[in-house]
Scaffold this motif. Structure first.
Motif, short mmCIF file in Angstrom:
data_model
loop_
_atom_site.label_atom_id
_atom_site.label_comp_id
_atom_site.label_asym_id
_atom_site.label_seq_id
_atom_site.Cartn_x
_atom_site.Cartn_y
_atom_site.Cartn_z
N PHE A 147 48.04 43.25 44.11
CA PHE A 147 47.54 41.73 44.73
C PHE A 147 46.27 41.92 44.40
O PHE A 147 45.55 42.69 44.62
N ARG A 148 45.31 40.89 44.71
CA ARG A 148 44.38 40.49 44.44
C ARG A 148 43.69 39.47 45.00
O ARG A 148 44.20 37.61 45.57
N CYS A 149 42.07 39.51 45.55
CA CYS A 149 41.79 38.45 46.42
C CYS A 149 41.45 37.01 45.17
O CYS A 149 40.07 38.24 44.70
N PRO A 150 41.42 35.75 45.95
CA PRO A 150 41.13 34.77 44.50
C PRO A 150 39.59 34.77 44.57
O PRO A 150 38.58 34.45 44.00
N GLN A 151 39.10 34.85 46.06
CA GLN A 151 37.88 34.65 46.92
C GLN A 151 36.72 36.15 46.61
O GLN A 151 35.61 35.53 45.26
N CYS A 152 37.43 36.97 46.30
CA CYS A 152 36.10 39.07 46.92
C CYS A 152 36.57 39.64 45.16
O CYS A 152 36.10 40.93 45.72
N SER A 153 38.16 39.08 44.44
CA SER A 153 38.19 40.38 43.66
C SER A 153 38.87 40.94 44.29
O SER A 153 39.02 42.31 43.37
N ARG A 154 38.70 41.60 44.80
CA ARG A 154 38.90 42.93 45.74
C ARG A 154 40.46 43.07 45.27
O ARG A 154 41.56 41.84 45.76
N ILE A 155 40.97 44.63 45.22
CA ILE A 155 42.59 44.74 44.62
C ILE A 155 43.15 45.50 46.17
O ILE A 155 42.15 45.81 45.95
N GLU A 161 49.59 37.86 44.11
CA GLU A 161 50.47 38.87 43.58
C GLU A 161 49.85 38.39 42.01
O GLU A 161 49.73 37.69 41.27
N ILE A 162 49.20 40.02 41.33
CA ILE A 162 48.75 39.99 40.03
C ILE A 162 49.92 41.13 38.78
O ILE A 162 50.40 41.35 39.04
N PRO A 163 49.96 40.37 37.69
CA PRO A 163 50.60 41.19 37.27
C PRO A 163 50.74 42.45 36.78
O PRO A 163 48.99 42.85 36.94
N ARG A 164 51.14 43.82 36.72
CA ARG A 164 50.82 45.48 37.47
C ARG A 164 49.61 45.73 36.26
O ARG A 164 48.90 46.67 36.93
N ASP A 165 49.77 45.06 34.92
CA ASP A 165 48.66 45.92 34.37
C ASP A 165 47.23 45.07 34.25
O ASP A 165 46.43 45.38 33.81
N GLU A 166 46.87 44.41 34.88
CA GLU A 166 45.64 43.37 35.31
C GLU A 166 44.87 44.23 36.26
O GLU A 166 43.63 44.44 36.59
N ALA A 167 45.76 45.64 36.94
CA ALA A 167 45.50 46.14 37.73
C ALA A 167 44.67 47.25 37.91
O ALA A 167 43.93 48.35 37.85
N GLU A 168 45.36 47.94 36.50
CA GLU A 168 45.65 49.52 35.68
C GLU A 168 43.90 49.68 35.51
O GLU A 168 43.06 48.64 34.79
N GLY A 169 43.02 50.18 35.50
CA GLY A 169 41.01 50.63 35.54
C GLY A 169 40.70 50.16 36.43
O GLY A 169 39.30 51.02 36.99
N LYS A 170 40.97 49.17 37.40
CA LYS A 170 40.71 49.21 38.62
C LYS A 170 40.98 49.00 40.36
O LYS A 170 40.43 48.90 41.02
#
Ligand SMILES: [Zn+2]
Length: 153
Positions: A124-132, A102-111
Motif C-alpha cells: 500500500f502507498r500513501c498518496p500524500q507522502c508516498s510512504r509504502i 493498494e499498489i501493484p506488487r511490482d511497484e513496490a520492488e526496490g522501494k
C-alpha cells in the motif's frame, strides 16, 4: 467519528490512525484555531488541557485524564469513546492521516527491503507522502498493543 488531537497528544494521534480513525494532529498553541478547525471539519477535540471548553452546542471536547501517552488509547476505549470494531486497522498513513491505496506488487520492488518484497503479497502507498506500507510494516509493538486492547474493548 473523526478527531483532532492537541499538541500534547501526538502519540495518541498516531495510534488512533493505526486503528483507522481519521485524526488530525494540531501542532499549534492557539485554542481558538483548534476549535475552529474542529468545527469546520466536524471533529471531536482531544485535549490534555482543562482550558478548552465548549462554546457552542456542536463543540465536542474530550479531556484526556491519563498522563502517560502509552495509556491514553486505553482510556478512550475504557470510556467507550472509541471501539475496536468501527474502522479498519492500518488503513491510514500514520504520518499524515491519509487513506492508503493498494499498489501493484511490482511497484513496490526496490522501494522496500528485498526480503520484505519476496515475503509479502500486498503493498500500500500513501498518496500524500508516498510512504509504502505492507502487512506487518507497523512495528510489532503496535500489533501487540492491539491484542492487549482487544481484551478490554
Ligand atoms: Zn502519508
Amino acid at each position: 467519528m473523526k478527531f483532532i488531537a492537541d499538541r500534547m497528544l501526538g502519540k495518541l494521534a498516531r495510534e488512533l490512525r493505526m486503528l483507522g480513525y481519521d485524526t488530525v494532529y494540531y501542532r499549534g498553541e492557539n485554542a481558538y484555531s483548534l476549535m475552529k478547525s474542529a468545527r469546520g471539519d466536524d471533529r471531536v477535540i482531544l485535549t490534555r488541557s482543562g482550558q478548552i471548553t465548549p462554546e457552542r452546542p456542536e463543540d465536542r471536547i474530550v479531556k484526556i485524564m491519563e498522563d502517560k501517552p502509552s495509556l491514553q488509547l486505553r482510556e478512550l476505549i475504557e470510556r467507550k469513546i472509541i471501539s475496536l470494531h468501527e474502522e479498519p486497522f492500518f488503513s491510514r498513513c500514520l504520518l499524515c492521516n491519509t487513506l492508503l491505496v493498494e499498489i501493484p506488487r511490482d511497484e513496490a520492488e526496490g522501494k522496500v527491503p528485498d526480503f520484505i518484497f519476496y515475503q509479502r503479497k500486498k503493498f500500500f502507498r500513501c498518496p500524500q507522502c508516498s510512504r509504502i506500507y505492507w502487512q506487518g510494516s507497523h512495528q510489532d509493538h503496535m500489533q501487540k498493543k492491539i491484542e492487549e486492547l482487544k481484551n478490554i474493548g
